[in-house]
Motif scaffolding. Sequence first.
Motif, PDB file in Angstrom:
ATOM      1  N   LYS A 269       0.830  -1.211   0.000  1.00 19.52           N
ATOM      2  CA  LYS A 269       0.000   0.000   0.000  1.00 19.52           C
ATOM      3  C   LYS A 269       0.864   1.260   0.000  1.00 19.52           C
ATOM      4  O   LYS A 269       0.562   2.228  -0.706  1.00 19.52           O
ATOM      5  CB  LYS A 269      -0.923  -0.001   1.217  1.00 19.52           C
ATOM      6  CG  LYS A 269      -1.803   1.229   1.318  1.00 19.52           C
ATOM      7  CD  LYS A 269      -2.620   1.213   2.594  1.00 19.52           C
ATOM      8  CE  LYS A 269      -3.375   2.526   2.777  1.00 19.52           C
ATOM      9  NZ  LYS A 269      -4.126   2.560   4.054  1.00 19.52           N
ATOM     10  N   ALA A 270       1.959   1.248   0.766  1.00 22.19           N
ATOM     11  CA  ALA A 270       2.827   2.424   0.848  1.00 22.19           C
ATOM     12  C   ALA A 270       3.455   2.761  -0.502  1.00 22.19           C
ATOM     13  O   ALA A 270       3.660   3.931  -0.835  1.00 22.19           O
ATOM     14  CB  ALA A 270       3.913   2.183   1.889  1.00 22.19           C
ATOM     15  N   ILE A 271       3.753   1.735  -1.296  1.00 19.84           N
ATOM     16  CA  ILE A 271       4.397   1.935  -2.598  1.00 19.84           C
ATOM     17  C   ILE A 271       3.387   2.245  -3.693  1.00 19.84           C
ATOM     18  O   ILE A 271       3.553   3.190  -4.465  1.00 19.84           O
ATOM     19  CB  ILE A 271       5.225   0.696  -2.989  1.00 19.84           C
ATOM     20  CG1 ILE A 271       6.404   0.521  -2.015  1.00 19.84           C
ATOM     21  CG2 ILE A 271       5.738   0.813  -4.425  1.00 19.84           C
ATOM     22  CD1 ILE A 271       7.139  -0.788  -2.178  1.00 19.84           C
TER      23      ILE A 271
ATOM     24  N   GLU B  95       1.264   4.504  -7.546  1.00 13.10           N
ATOM     25  CA  GLU B  95       1.173   5.891  -7.096  1.00 13.10           C
ATOM     26  C   GLU B  95       2.531   6.561  -6.967  1.00 13.10           C
ATOM     27  O   GLU B  95       2.736   7.686  -7.444  1.00 13.10           O
ATOM     28  CB  GLU B  95       0.444   5.952  -5.756  1.00 13.10           C
ATOM     29  CG  GLU B  95       0.168   7.369  -5.263  1.00 13.10           C
ATOM     30  CD  GLU B  95      -0.633   7.367  -3.984  1.00 13.10           C
ATOM     31  OE1 GLU B  95      -1.828   7.714  -4.030  1.00 13.10           O
ATOM     32  OE2 GLU B  95      -0.057   7.011  -2.929  1.00 13.10           O
ATOM     33  N   LYS B  96       3.484   5.895  -6.329  1.00 12.52           N
ATOM     34  CA  LYS B  96       4.824   6.470  -6.147  1.00 12.52           C
ATOM     35  C   LYS B  96       5.492   6.717  -7.492  1.00 12.52           C
ATOM     36  O   LYS B  96       6.131   7.758  -7.700  1.00 12.52           O
ATOM     37  CB  LYS B  96       5.696   5.539  -5.304  1.00 12.52           C
ATOM     38  CG  LYS B  96       5.266   5.374  -3.856  1.00 12.52           C
ATOM     39  CD  LYS B  96       5.515   6.639  -3.053  1.00 12.52           C
ATOM     40  CE  LYS B  96       5.215   6.391  -1.583  1.00 12.52           C
ATOM     41  NZ  LYS B  96       5.174   7.644  -0.804  1.00 12.52           N
ATOM     42  N   MET B  97       5.366   5.749  -8.394  1.00 15.62           N
ATOM     43  CA  MET B  97       5.974   5.885  -9.714  1.00 15.62           C
ATOM     44  C   MET B  97       5.361   7.054 -10.480  1.00 15.62           C
ATOM     45  O   MET B  97       6.079   7.871 -11.073  1.00 15.62           O
ATOM     46  CB  MET B  97       5.806   4.592 -10.512  1.00 15.62           C
ATOM     47  CG  MET B  97       6.532   4.594 -11.855  1.00 15.62           C
ATOM     48  SD  MET B  97       6.380   3.012 -12.717  1.00 15.62           S
ATOM     49  CE  MET B  97       4.819   3.264 -13.567  1.00 15.62           C
ATOM     50  N   ASP B  98       4.038   7.152 -10.459  1.00 15.41           N
ATOM     51  CA  ASP B  98       3.368   8.236 -11.171  1.00 15.41           C
ATOM     52  C   ASP B  98       3.766   9.598 -10.610  1.00 15.41           C
ATOM     53  O   ASP B  98       3.983  10.560 -11.362  1.00 15.41           O
ATOM     54  CB  ASP B  98       1.850   8.060 -11.105  1.00 15.41           C
ATOM     55  CG  ASP B  98       1.349   6.916 -11.976  1.00 15.41           C
ATOM     56  OD1 ASP B  98       2.153   6.407 -12.787  1.00 15.41           O
ATOM     57  OD2 ASP B  98       0.180   6.526 -11.848  1.00 15.41           O
ATOM     58  N   GLU B  99       3.870   9.698  -9.292  1.00 12.55           N
ATOM     59  CA  GLU B  99       4.273  10.964  -8.667  1.00 12.55           C
ATOM     60  C   GLU B  99       5.675  11.375  -9.111  1.00 12.55           C
ATOM     61  O   GLU B  99       5.925  12.547  -9.405  1.00 12.55           O
ATOM     62  CB  GLU B  99       4.213  10.843  -7.150  1.00 12.55           C
ATOM     63  CG  GLU B  99       2.787  10.795  -6.591  1.00 12.55           C
ATOM     64  CD  GLU B  99       2.761  10.519  -5.099  1.00 12.55           C
ATOM     65  OE1 GLU B  99       3.837  10.155  -4.534  1.00 12.55           O
ATOM     66  OE2 GLU B  99       1.683  10.662  -4.489  1.00 12.55           O
TER      67      GLU B  99
END
Length: 356
Positions: free
Chosen positions: A49-51, A277-281
């Motif tokens: 979830k964090a990633i 999410e992290k990658m997109d950010e």
Amino acid sequence: MNVHSKITGTGSFIPSVVKKNEDFLNETFLNEDGSPFEQDNGVIIEKFKAITGIEERRYATPDLNSSDLGFFASEKAIKDAGIDKEELDYIIVAHNFGDVKSGSIQSDMLPSLASRIKFRLGIKNSNCVAYDILFGCPGWVQGVIQAEAFIKAGIAKKCLVIGTETLSRVVDKYDRDSMIFADGAGACIVEAEEGSTDKGILSHATVTDVMDECYYLYSGKSFKEDSDSNVHYIKMLGRKIYEYSLTNVPLAMKTALDKSGVDITDVKKIFIHQANEKMDEQIIKRFFRLYKTKVPVGVMPMSIYKLGNSSVATVPTLFDMVKRGEMENQEVNKGDVVIFASVGAGMNINAIVYRY
């Protein structure tokens, strides 16, 4: 008279089955070599979830296949555009695995999903050409680019472009990456419009890299050692994809934006493939860094936290939800410049600069 391509209608279908992170607590996750993880599932899920940012995802009910989801989204897009379905020149359907019936281990793509959807829509016009494209997660964006090409060439005036997928049926339940994938469908009508070319699709860019990257996403056997080696599931090299995307997606987006002649400060929204999410950010941060500017607040709507990664469906469903006012604190207004962008199996990247 100049002709440009405009999205005149959108539609999406979000499946009804909600699969939450806690629903994976009793699964058996294994390493690629078949060995168990040292951490318990609670820890694995929290890290996941964090990633990824994913809290839950949607699965199609057993009675529905990808072509059904695409049909439902198409009906909405046609109604939203207010067109006669018999006037469609092309139906372009992006997917990866065709129709995979619930409980099946086989993809069904005969006839094509586009033909099936045309049949379900009841379109009698023989000159409405229906075909599928396999282009990984960027398939819907590429379908819109193809529709633009047909319109610019003068051989089409109205095109239906669909992205539909049921990835939940091609995942290895022993692979923790199975928690990423979801089902869904999105569609749009792309129409020719005469007048100023400073509206609708302004520019686009597409990239395919294969020398090192071809098999970053692939079909492979289950991580469970005694499973049938002839049955394959969606697999990915997550770290490789992450590193590739951070380097190359911002560059493709920049190519498209520079072609358009639009200033970076005029970009109001970026509808990017909901992969991680992290990658997109990080992709968006690097994109704006190329122009030596900061990321504007609210420029990147996100739906992955509740819908997961539905591959070709993420961008059109996200756009449709924002367009319809279904996402809090997100909207698109007439004249806004937006970017559609995606990356996925192939490895393929594409981007469209569009004035709404």
